[in-house]
Scaffold this motif. Structure first.
Motif, PDB file in Angstrom:
ATOM      1  N   SER A 264      22.497  50.975  44.539  1.00  0.00           N
ATOM      2  CA  SER A 264      22.309  49.907  45.520  1.00  0.00           C
ATOM      3  C   SER A 264      21.650  50.384  46.802  1.00  0.00           C
ATOM      4  CB  SER A 264      23.666  49.267  45.872  1.00  0.00           C
ATOM      5  OG  SER A 264      24.227  48.638  44.750  1.00  0.00           O
ATOM      6  N   GLU A 305      20.445  45.476  45.458  1.00  0.00           N
ATOM      7  CA  GLU A 305      21.784  45.694  44.915  1.00  0.00           C
ATOM      8  C   GLU A 305      21.701  46.128  43.460  1.00  0.00           C
ATOM      9  OE1 GLU A 305      25.716  43.056  43.834  1.00  0.00           O
ATOM     10  OE2 GLU A 305      24.697  42.644  45.757  1.00  0.00           O
ATOM     11  N   ALA A 309      27.200  48.521  42.369  1.00  0.00           N
ATOM     12  CA  ALA A 309      27.894  47.700  43.361  1.00  0.00           C
ATOM     13  C   ALA A 309      28.954  46.816  42.707  1.00  0.00           C
ATOM     14  CB  ALA A 309      26.892  46.826  44.120  1.00  0.00           C
TER      15      ALA A 309
END
Length: 463
Positions: A264, A305, A309
Motif C-alpha cells: 500500500s 492501496e 492493507a
C-alpha cells in the motif's frame, strides 16, 4: 472431497456461466434486428426483410435456451444458498419482481408478434414489437445487474435480526437500485452484450462470404453487425474505465487483486501481462511503471492501496486467477477494437469482402466477446471474495446447512449432462439454420441488377 462451500460455488459458477452464453447474444442480436427491420421500413427492400426474418429465427432459438437455463439458478438460491436467500430476499425480491413485471413480461408478450406477426400485422406494428422485444431484453439485464451490483456496493437498506436470522430490508428503493456501481456495471454489461450479438451476425455473414453463398445478404448482414460492433468496441473502453474507477473507490481490495498489487505504500504499476505469486506476495511481468497510480489518482507517483492493507481472511485467495481473468478481458477488448476498425477501413476502401483471411478471422471471432463476458464476470465475482455481500455476509456463512457434499456433486453431474445435451442441441439447430440460410423473397431478384438467383445462392457477376 472438497467442502460444500467450494462445491456449491463451482455448481453455481457452472450453471450461471452456461446461462450467460445466451442473454448477451439475445440482447445484442435484438439491437441488430431493430436496425435491420428499420432499414426494411425505410427502404421497402425485400433484402432487409429477408435478413430480418432469418435472424428472428436464430433469436428465438437463443431466447428459448436462455430461458430454460436461467430457471435453474433460481432453484439453487433456495437449495444451496438458503442463508443468503434469507439475507437478501427483500432486496432481490424487489429487483427480480421488477424484472419479471417490467421486462420479461413485455419481452415475452411482444415476442409472439415478432415471431408470428409477419403478414398478420402491418409493418409499423411489427417493427414496434421488434423494438419492444429488444428493449425488454435490455430491461431484463438492467434489473439482474442492479441486484448483483447491490451485492458489490450495498446501499438503501438496514439490517434486521442477528446472526443467522439477520436480513437486509429495503429502506430506500431508489438508493438500492442506484447503488454506486449499478450504472457503471450495467453500461459495461450491455456494451459487452452488443458486442456478442454483433459478432455473431458478422461471423455468420463472413462464413457466407467465404462459401460464396447469399453474397448480397451476407454483405448486408456484415455491415449491420459492423456498425454496432465498431461503436460498442470503442464505448467499451469508456465503460471499462468507469467500472475500474468504481472498483478503486468502493472495492480497493478487488482492484489490488486485479493488478496483483500488495504494498500500500508503493506506486502501483499497470501490468500488460504477468504472473502473481500469492504466497510470496509478488507479481512479475511486463508493466507500465506507475500506470495504475495514474489511472486511479491521476499521478504516476501516488501510492495505491494494496492487498496487504486488508487482513488475509478478508481478501481473495485466488489472486492470480483474478489477475489473469482481468487481463484476458482487457486483451480481448483491444483485439475487438483492432478488428472492427480494420474492417471499417477496408469497407470504406471497398476491399473488405475480398480479404478471405479477415473473413476467416471474423468467422471465429464470435468466440471473443463471449470469452470476454465470461472472464469479466469471473473477475467481478471471484475478486469480491470472501464476501457474497461485500463486507456484510461471507460466502461461507451464506450456505444451506442441510445440504451435503455428496448431494451437490450428484446434482452437479446431472446439471453437466443436461447442459451438455442442451448445448449440443443448440449447436445442431443453429448449424442447421445457418446452413439453410435466409429464405429469399420471390421479388428479390428485381432489386439487384447484375445478380441472379440459383438454388438460393446469389452469384455476383460484378462487384
Amino acid at each position: 472431497m472438497p467442502s460444500v462451500e467450494i462445491l456449491s460455488r463451482i455448481q453455481f459458477a457452472f450453471t450461471i456461466a452456461f446461462h450467460y452464453i445466451y442473454p448477451p447474444l439475445s440482447i445484442g442480436l435484438g439491437l441488430c434486428l431493430v436496425i435491420m427491420e428499420g432499414l426494411y421500413l425505410k427502404t421497402g427492400l425485400a433484402l432487409y426483410k429477408d435478413i430480418t426474418r432469418y435472424w428472428i429465427k436464430i433469436f428465438a432459438l437463443i431466447f428459448g435456451i436462455g430461458v430454460a437455463t436461467g430457471i435453474i439458478m433460481e432453484f439453487e438460491f433456495g437449495t444451496n444458498w438458503a442463508t443468503y436467500s434469507h439475507y437478501v430476499g427483500d432486496i432481490f425480491g424487489s429487483a427480480l419482481a421488477a424484472e419479471g413485471i417490467f421486462a420479461f413480461a413485455m419481452e415475452s408478450a411482444f415476442l409472439g408478434v415478432l415471431l408470428f406477426g409477419w403478414n398478420r400485422v402491418n409493418k409499423g406494428v411489427h417493427f414496434f414489437s421488434t423494438c419492444m422485444v429488444a428493449l425488454g431484453s435490455i430491461f431484463s439485464a438492467l434489473w439482474i445487474v442492479i441486484a448483483n451490483s447491490w451485492q458489490q456496493t450495498p446501499t438503501g437498506f438496514r439490517i434486521e435480526g442477528h446472526d443467522l436470522q439477520a436480513r437486509a430490508v429495503v429502506t430506500d428503493f431508489w438508493a438500492m437500485i442506484l447503488n454506486p456501481s449499478s450504472v457503471d456495471r450495467f453500461s459495461h454489461v450491455i456494451i459487452g452484450a452488443f458486442l456478442a450479438g454483433s459478432f455473431l451476425v458478422m461471423s455468420v455473414a463472413a462464413w457466407y462470404v467465404l462459401k460464396k453463398r447469399f453474397v448480397i445478404h451476407a454483405q448486408t448482414m456484415f455491415k449491420v453487425g459492423l456498425s454496432v460492433a465498431v461503436i460498442a468496441a470503442l464505448l467499451q473502453l469508456f465503460t471499462g474505465h468507469r467500472s475500474a474507477h468504481y472498483v478503486s473507490k468502493y472495492q480497493p481490495t478487488k482492484l489490488a487483486a486485479m493488478e496483483g498489487h500488495y504494498d500500500s505504500s508503493a506506486v502501483a504499476p499497470m501490468y500488460l501481462v504477468g504472473w502473481v505469486d500469492n504466497k510470496q506476495e509478488k507479481t512479475s511481468g511486463i508493466k507500465i511503471p506507475g500506470g495504475l497510480s495514474f489511472l486511479t489518482h491521476g499521478s504516476f507517483s501516488a501510492p495505491v492501496e494494496g492487498l496487504n492493507a486488508t487482513p488475509p481472511a478478508d481478501r481473495p485467495q485466488a489472486v492470480n486467477f483474478v489477475f489473469q481473468m482481468y487481463h484476458l478481458m482487457i486483451s480481448i477488448g483491444m483485439i475487438l477494437i483492432a478488428l472492427t476498425l480494420l474492417a471499417l477501413v477496408l469497407l470504406w476502401r471497398k476491399k473488405l469482402f475480398n480479404q478471405r483471411w479477415l473473413m476467416m478471422i471474423f468467422t471465429w471471432a464470435v468466440l471473443l466477446p463471449q470469452i470476454a463476458n465470461q472472464v469479466g464476470w469471473y473477475t467481478a465475482e471471484v475478486g469480491r471474495q470472501p464476501w457474497v455481500v461485500y463486507k456484510l455476509l461471507r460466502t461461507s456463512d451464506a450456505l444451506s446447512h442441510k445440504v451435503t457434499a455428496d448431494e451437490v456433486v450428484f446434482s452437479l453431474v446431472l446439471f453437466t449432462l443436461v447442459y451438455m445435451l442442451l448445448f449440443a442441441l443448440f449447436i445442431y439447430l443453429l448449424t442447421r439454420k445457418i446452413q439453410h440460410g435466409p429464405d429469399i423473397s420471390d421479388d428479390a431478384d428485381t432489386e439487384y441488377e447484375g445478380y441472379y438467383k440459383d438454388n438460393l445462392t446469389y452469384h455476383p457477376t460484378k462487384l
